[in-house]
Design a protein around this motif. Structure first.
Motif, PDB file in Angstrom:
ATOM      1  N   ASN A  34       0.860  -1.176   0.000  1.00  0.00           N
ATOM      2  CA  ASN A  34       0.000   0.000   0.000  1.00  0.00           C
ATOM      3  C   ASN A  34       0.900   1.231   0.000  1.00  0.00           C
ATOM      4  OD1 ASN A  34      -1.535   2.273   0.894  1.00  0.00           O
ATOM      5  ND2 ASN A  34      -3.076   0.855   1.706  1.00  0.00           N
ATOM      6  N   MET A  35       0.911   1.949  -1.108  1.00  0.00           N
ATOM      7  CA  MET A  35       1.790   3.122  -1.247  1.00  0.00           C
ATOM      8  C   MET A  35       1.403   4.242  -0.287  1.00  0.00           C
ATOM      9  SD  MET A  35       4.073   2.295  -3.381  1.00  0.00           S
ATOM     10  CE  MET A  35       4.821   3.740  -4.053  1.00  0.00           C
ATOM     11  N   ASN A  36       0.118   4.393   0.018  1.00  0.00           N
ATOM     12  CA  ASN A  36      -0.325   5.465   0.918  1.00  0.00           C
ATOM     13  C   ASN A  36       0.166   5.258   2.340  1.00  0.00           C
ATOM     14  OD1 ASN A  36      -1.691   6.746  -1.191  1.00  0.00           O
ATOM     15  ND2 ASN A  36      -3.553   5.569  -0.805  1.00  0.00           N
ATOM     16  N   SER A  37       0.021   4.032   2.832  1.00  0.00           N
ATOM     17  CA  SER A  37       0.428   3.765   4.220  1.00  0.00           C
ATOM     18  C   SER A  37       1.865   3.257   4.311  1.00  0.00           C
ATOM     19  CB  SER A  37      -0.515   2.744   4.854  1.00  0.00           C
ATOM     20  OG  SER A  37      -0.393   1.496   4.204  1.00  0.00           O
ATOM     21  N   ARG A  38       2.479   2.957   3.151  1.00  0.00           N
ATOM     22  CA  ARG A  38       3.836   2.409   3.091  1.00  0.00           C
ATOM     23  C   ARG A  38       3.932   1.106   3.889  1.00  0.00           C
ATOM     24  NH1 ARG A  38       6.650   4.212  -0.569  1.00  0.00           N
ATOM     25  NH2 ARG A  38       8.625   3.890   0.469  1.00  0.00           N
ATOM     26  N   GLN A  39       2.903   0.243   3.724  1.00  0.00           N
ATOM     27  CA  GLN A  39       2.869  -1.028   4.447  1.00  0.00           C
ATOM     28  C   GLN A  39       2.495  -2.169   3.507  1.00  0.00           C
ATOM     29  OE1 GLN A  39       0.006  -0.275   7.587  1.00  0.00           O
ATOM     30  NE2 GLN A  39       1.660   0.095   9.032  1.00  0.00           N
TER      31      GLN A  39
END
Length: 154
Positions: free
Chosen positions: A3-8
């Motif tokens: 997930n690019m938004n949460s970097r997870q």
């Protein structure tokens, strides 16, 4: 996936890896049937990056070649169940419900409707002969255990 938004990392394998880490033994090998699904996953950068980020080795398993082999086929599971070397959880009704899927498959194989659980157990048993040397190198992670306990473990 990542997930690019949460970097997870997200998904089932990440959930399993995080759970194994919380239990202080993060898994280091992912045994997957060497078929179109495994090759499909491996084509993606996010999957290869996840393997590298988590230090997980992908171990392909050739089902079609070994399944019927008398020494290495699915029948290698039989003595493990016969002599009580497989311990199944039975402590809650939910655990019993999940275990019943495996029990039904094991007791009806090869004529049962499903065999996914049998195959998963066989993948592990078959691959252990190749993984056993590397298992000695695995160091459990004790980063969330109080230091006075961790000192006694190490």
């Amino acid at each position: 996936d990542f997930n690019m938004n949460s970097r997870q990392w997200v998904g089932l394998m990440e959930d399993w890896w995080q759970r194994s880490k919380r239990l202080h033994f993060p898994y280091t090998h992912l045994i997957m049937e060497n078929n179109a699904a495994q090759r499909f996953l491996y084509q993606y950068d996010f999957f290869r990056n996840w393997l590298m980020a988590r230090s997980v080795n992908l171990v392909p398993h050739a089902t079609h070649r070994n399944k019927a082999d008398p020494e290495y086929g699915v029948k290698i599971l039989k003595p493990h169940y016969r002599f009580g070397r497989v311990r199944l959880p039975n402590y809650t009704s939910e655990a019993r419900k999940q275990v019943n899927y495996l029990v039904k498959e094991i007791t009806t194989w090869p004529d049962g409707s499903y065999d996914d659980n049998v195959m998963a157990h066989w993948f592990l048993e078959y691959q252990l002969q190749f993984l056993v040397d590397t298992l000695d190198e695995v160091e459990p992670i004790y980063d969330d255990i109080p230091s006075w306990i961790a000192e006694g473990i190490g």
